[in-house]
Design an enzyme around this catalytic site. Structure first.
Site, PDB file in Angstrom:
ATOM      1  N   THR A  46      -3.854   5.531   1.965  1.00  0.00           N
ATOM      2  CA  THR A  46      -3.715   7.154   0.432  1.00  0.00           C
ATOM      3  C   THR A  46      -4.104   7.127  -0.408  1.00  0.00           C
ATOM      4  O   THR A  46      -5.437   8.597  -0.550  1.00  0.00           O
ATOM      5  CB  THR A  46      -2.197   6.855  -0.089  1.00  0.00           C
ATOM      6  N   THR A  47      -5.208   5.934  -0.805  1.00  0.00           N
ATOM      7  CA  THR A  47      -6.356   6.411  -1.844  1.00  0.00           C
ATOM      8  C   THR A  47      -7.494   6.479  -1.491  1.00  0.00           C
ATOM      9  O   THR A  47      -8.600   6.838  -2.535  1.00  0.00           O
ATOM     10  CB  THR A  47      -5.381   4.760  -3.155  1.00  0.00           C
ATOM     11  N   TYR A 109       7.238  13.545   5.486  1.00  0.00           N
ATOM     12  CA  TYR A 109       7.599  14.989   5.662  1.00  0.00           C
ATOM     13  C   TYR A 109       8.873  15.737   6.615  1.00  0.00           C
ATOM     14  O   TYR A 109       9.556  15.981   6.336  1.00  0.00           O
ATOM     15  CB  TYR A 109       6.069  16.413   6.236  1.00  0.00           C
ATOM     16  N   TYR A 135       4.326   0.567   5.587  1.00  0.00           N
ATOM     17  CA  TYR A 135       4.315   0.795   4.472  1.00  0.00           C
ATOM     18  C   TYR A 135       5.493   1.996   3.972  1.00  0.00           C
ATOM     19  O   TYR A 135       5.214   3.392   4.565  1.00  0.00           O
ATOM     20  CB  TYR A 135       2.876   1.573   4.377  1.00  0.00           C
ATOM     21  N   ARG A 140       5.661  10.166  -2.252  1.00  0.00           N
ATOM     22  CA  ARG A 140       4.437  10.860  -0.835  1.00  0.00           C
ATOM     23  C   ARG A 140       5.120  11.084   0.577  1.00  0.00           C
ATOM     24  O   ARG A 140       4.633  11.973   0.709  1.00  0.00           O
ATOM     25  CB  ARG A 140       3.610  10.149  -0.695  1.00  0.00           C
ATOM     26  N   LYS A 164       4.091  -3.021   2.710  1.00  0.00           N
ATOM     27  CA  LYS A 164       3.613  -2.627   1.813  1.00  0.00           C
ATOM     28  C   LYS A 164       4.620  -1.702   1.213  1.00  0.00           C
ATOM     29  O   LYS A 164       5.037  -0.776   1.303  1.00  0.00           O
ATOM     30  CB  LYS A 164       2.452  -1.732   1.768  1.00  0.00           C
ATOM     31  N   ILE A 206      -0.828  -4.461  -2.498  1.00  0.00           N
ATOM     32  CA  ILE A 206      -2.351  -3.890  -2.538  1.00  0.00           C
ATOM     33  C   ILE A 206      -2.262  -2.580  -3.122  1.00  0.00           C
ATOM     34  O   ILE A 206      -1.351  -1.573  -3.573  1.00  0.00           O
ATOM     35  CB  ILE A 206      -1.736  -3.194  -0.620  1.00  0.00           C
TER      36      ILE A 206
END
Length: 294
Positions: A46-47, A109, A135, A140, A164, A206
């Site tokens: 994501t980052t 989504y 993850y 999000r 994560k 992480i």
């Protein structure tokens, strides 16, 4: 398994002013982390603004980071999304020769049921030639992968080795730690909770802020895993202001502002993200100055 104990960092994707990838800055960032104690690097999370990086750019990032890294640290690659068949195809067609594990986000989504999440990761696990780190980031994805689903996957698939967890939910972390198989890793995806998770029996983090301040952050996590709470919290308290600031507007705009202040890269992001405000950039500079005094 031991490759992923400690601090991994979710690398940003640095951009030039024309928003092409800044590979010189990326090299500085990778070397900064290798030289200062980071245990492994995460590509295209994501980052890393993975949703606005093209497939060709992603291949270029993998190739370049592997070249700079020269096998010094394990590399984890983000391959995830809400189209199960597309993820399977990407795993099958990606050159994974330099990659140690896949980080795969819970489907976003679409808001699948827990059974849908299980079946998604079952399909991914059955084709993956590499270990998988699940993850969970409900803020999000709009869908929380519950501990019982995570543990069911951990028990059913040997190549699902870790999660994560980034739900910012202490109870959920503790439930995962209480019920996990002995060899399954619980990794914090919340920088502010990472030390507490490590002290409770987690295997590390992480991190976002860790890539900017790897020396301090990795030492804190190592102390936490070793159960040295007093020493670890001394570092945690020093890092609290800057850690809070980087998430105050959006990620990765905040961490990019920190890296700009450290002369590692600049603060450009791709739309729909926008750069950190001048106020946040100034607050970050002040926080870094205070941290340098401590």
């Amino acid at each position: 398994m031991t490759k992923f104990i400690g601090t991994g960092v979710a690398l940003i994707t640095p951009f030039k002013s024309d928003l092409s990838i800044d590979f010189d800055a990326l090299e500085r960032l990778v070397e900064h982390n290798i030289e200062n104690g980071t245990e492994y690097l995460v590509i295209s999370g994501t980052t890393g603004e993975s949703v606005t990086v093209t497939s060709e750019e992603k291949k270029a990032l993998i190739k370049f980071i592997a070249k700079v890294n020269k096998g010094r640290l394990p590399l984890v690659l983000g391959i995830g999304g809400n189209n199960t068949s597309a993820i399977i195809e990407e795993i099958k067609t990606t050159d994974l020769s330099d990659i140690s594990a896949i980080l795969s986000v819970s489907p976003y989504y679409s808001k699948p049921t827990q059974e849908g999440i299980y079946q998604h990761f079952k399909a991914v696990a059955e084709v993956s030639p590499l270990p998988i780190i699940l993850y969970n980031v409900p803020g999000r994805t709009s869908s929380n992968m519950l501990p019982e689903t995570t543990i069911r996957l951990a028990n059913d698939f040997e190549n699902i080795i870790a999660v994560k967890e980034a739900g910012n939910n202490v109870h959920q972390y503790l439930e995962l730690l209480r019920t996990k198989p002995d060899d399954f890793l619980i990794l914090s995806g919340d920088d502010d909770l990472a030390l507490g998770v490590a002290l409770a029996g987690g295997s590390g983090v992480i991190s976002v802020i860790g890539q900017a301040l790897p020396k301090e952050f990795t030492e804190m996590i190592r102390l936490g895993i070793a159960g040295k709470a007093k020493e670890a919290y001394e570092i945690h308290f020093k890092l609290m202001p800057i850690t809070g600031l980087i998430f105050s507007e959006n990620n990765p705009a905040g961490i990019k502002a920190v890296l700009e202040a450290l002369n590692i890269s600049n603060s450009h992001v791709r739309l729909p993200l926008v750069e950190a405000t001048d106020k946040l950039k100034n607050d970050i500079k002040l926080a870094l100055a205070e941290l340098a005094k401590s």
